[in-house]
Design a protein around this motif. Structure first.
Motif, short mmCIF file in Angstrom:
data_model
loop_
_atom_site.label_atom_id
_atom_site.label_comp_id
_atom_site.label_asym_id
_atom_site.label_seq_id
_atom_site.Cartn_x
_atom_site.Cartn_y
_atom_site.Cartn_z
N ARG A 221 2.39 2.35 -3.26
CA ARG A 221 1.31 2.33 -4.05
C ARG A 221 0.75 3.36 -3.87
O ARG A 221 0.68 4.38 -5.27
CB ARG A 221 0.27 0.70 -4.13
N THR A 222 0.86 3.99 -3.23
CA THR A 222 0.35 5.32 -2.67
C THR A 222 0.90 6.55 -2.02
O THR A 222 1.20 7.46 -2.18
CB THR A 222 -0.88 5.32 -2.05
N HIS B 33 0.79 -1.15 0.22
CA HIS B 33 -0.42 -0.17 0.15
C HIS B 33 0.88 1.21 0.23
O HIS B 33 0.81 2.19 -0.80
CB HIS B 33 -0.98 -0.06 1.33
#
Length: 395
Positions: free
Chosen positions: A110-111, A107
């Motif tokens: 990805r962010t 996560h």
């Protein structure tokens, strides 16, 4: 030997830069009201800085010597290639030790790419700009050093040439001053620079006469010294027991007028000291007036004509000074009278005459030495012009 990026000073400087960038970015985000985890920001800065900076420096051969804008284009391509691995490695460390929020590594990858990408590009650009500036400064320093070394070598050569010129010039002056019965002649020459425009000479004309001259070429340095050498050669070529002082001045004057550049001239005094007639018959071509010490008084012999090298048709005239036992005659250049003290007060003819009057009973060589010492003391040995002094003493 350690690579440059692993040297202690380089490492310390890099950590300081990383912390400083983290502080600047933290202040920026705080200023725009954006919440950010300072630990995360600091760790990202440290990780990215210590990864991207050595990597771009190691790959600088790909873009370093290329011309603008290709150097920047290749640099950005290198950064783009490094961007992903640097982002992944730094994100793994941040997720392990200082994640912005509890989340999975996937996560975060990805962010959370915006901040690391900004930090990466900022660090890369700063590194490149720093290296460009450093390289330019080093290159200029090398060029400056070469220029300084070249200039120093040229100055050394010039100094050696000037020293040789001084030795040659000194060889043109009388090594031993010839003397006449009933008289003593002494002279001294003090150049303000390595070479001089002053000249004096004493040479025998016959068994009872000496040729005596003193000259001051306009200007200083090499050009004046060269012209002085020409004057010396001309005097020796023309002087003889059959020639009067005025005749010598006329001949040297015509020669200089034909060969000397406009604006150059010579003050000149040539005379014949005669032991039979006890006289000094001379011609003054624009030179300083001699000082005659006689009968307990000092007087300027104010007879003279134009300087040499300006008026080719000038008619010069002789002047005769009778020299009685105990008389002293001073011939000098303006380096003596214009020698100045700390407040720019000149020594002057009056002081020279008064001092000569005090020492009038001394032999010529001793008197010459005392007068020069007093002038040197007055100006603290800082002569601004060539100084020459001659003393003729009648016994």
């Amino acid at each position: 030997m350690l690579p440059a990026f692993l040297r202690p000073k380089v490492l310390i400087r890099r950590q300081i830069l990383c912390v400083a960038l983290a502080a600047i970015l933290g202040a920026f985000f705080w200023g725009i009201g954006q919440q950010i985890n300072l630990s995360t920001l600091l760790l990202y800065s440290l990780m990215i800085g210590n990864l991207i900076m050595p990597a771009t420096e190691a790959l600088h051969f790909l873009y370093w010597r290329r011309r603008f804008p290709y150097n920047w284009l290749f640099f950005l391509l290198v950064v783009l290639v490094l961007l992903l691995p640097v982002y992944v490695v730094s994100s793994v460390v941040v997720w392990r030790f200082a994640p912005p929020t509890p989340q999975t590594l996937f996560h975060l990858l990805r962010t959370g790419w915006k901040l690391p990408f900004v930090v990466t590009f900022v660090f890369s650009a700063l590194t490149y700009l720093f290296n460009i500036s450093k390289d330019q400064l080093e290159r200029r320093n090398r060029e400056l050093q070469k220029s300084i070394e070249k200039g120093a070598a040229q100055l050394e050569v010039q100094e050696q040439e000037l020293q040789r010129a001084r030795e040659i010039q000194q060889s043109l002056l009388p090594k031993e001053i010839p003397q006449l019965a009933g008289f003593e002649v002494a002279g001294a020459w003090l150049p303000a620079r390595t070479v001089s425009g002053d000249y004096y000479d004493v040479f025998k004309l016959d068994g009872h006469r000496l040729g005596i001259c003193i000259a001051d070429v306009a200007g200083k340095g090499v050009s004046a010294a060269l012209l002085m050498a020409n004057v010396q050669a001309a005097v020796h070529a023309f002087a003889s027991s059959a020639e009067s002082a005025a005749s010598i001045c006329s001949k040297v004057n015509r020669l200089l007028c034909e060969n000397v550049a406009i604006g150059k001239f010579v003050t000149f005094l040539y005379g014949v000291l005669d032991s039979e007639t006890q006289t000094f018959q001379y011609c003054n071509a624009g030179h300083l007036y001699p000082i005659h010490i006689t009968g307990g008084a000092a007087q300027m012999v104010d007879e003279g004509g134009a300087v040499l090298g300006v008026f080719p048709a000038w008619v010069y005239k002789d002047t005769v000074i009778a020299l009685r036992p105990g008389d002293r005659l001073l011939l000098f250049t303006d380096g003596i009278t214009e020698a100045a003290d700390g407040v720019e007060t000149e020594f002057g003819e009056e002081n020279l005459a008064a001092l000569a009057l005090v020492h009038r009973a001394r032999p010529a060589a001793e008197m010459n030495k005392l007068l020069l010492a007093e002038v040197s003391r007055f100006c603290e040995a800082r002569f601004h012009d060539d100084a020459t002094l001659m003393v003729i003493a009648a016994k």
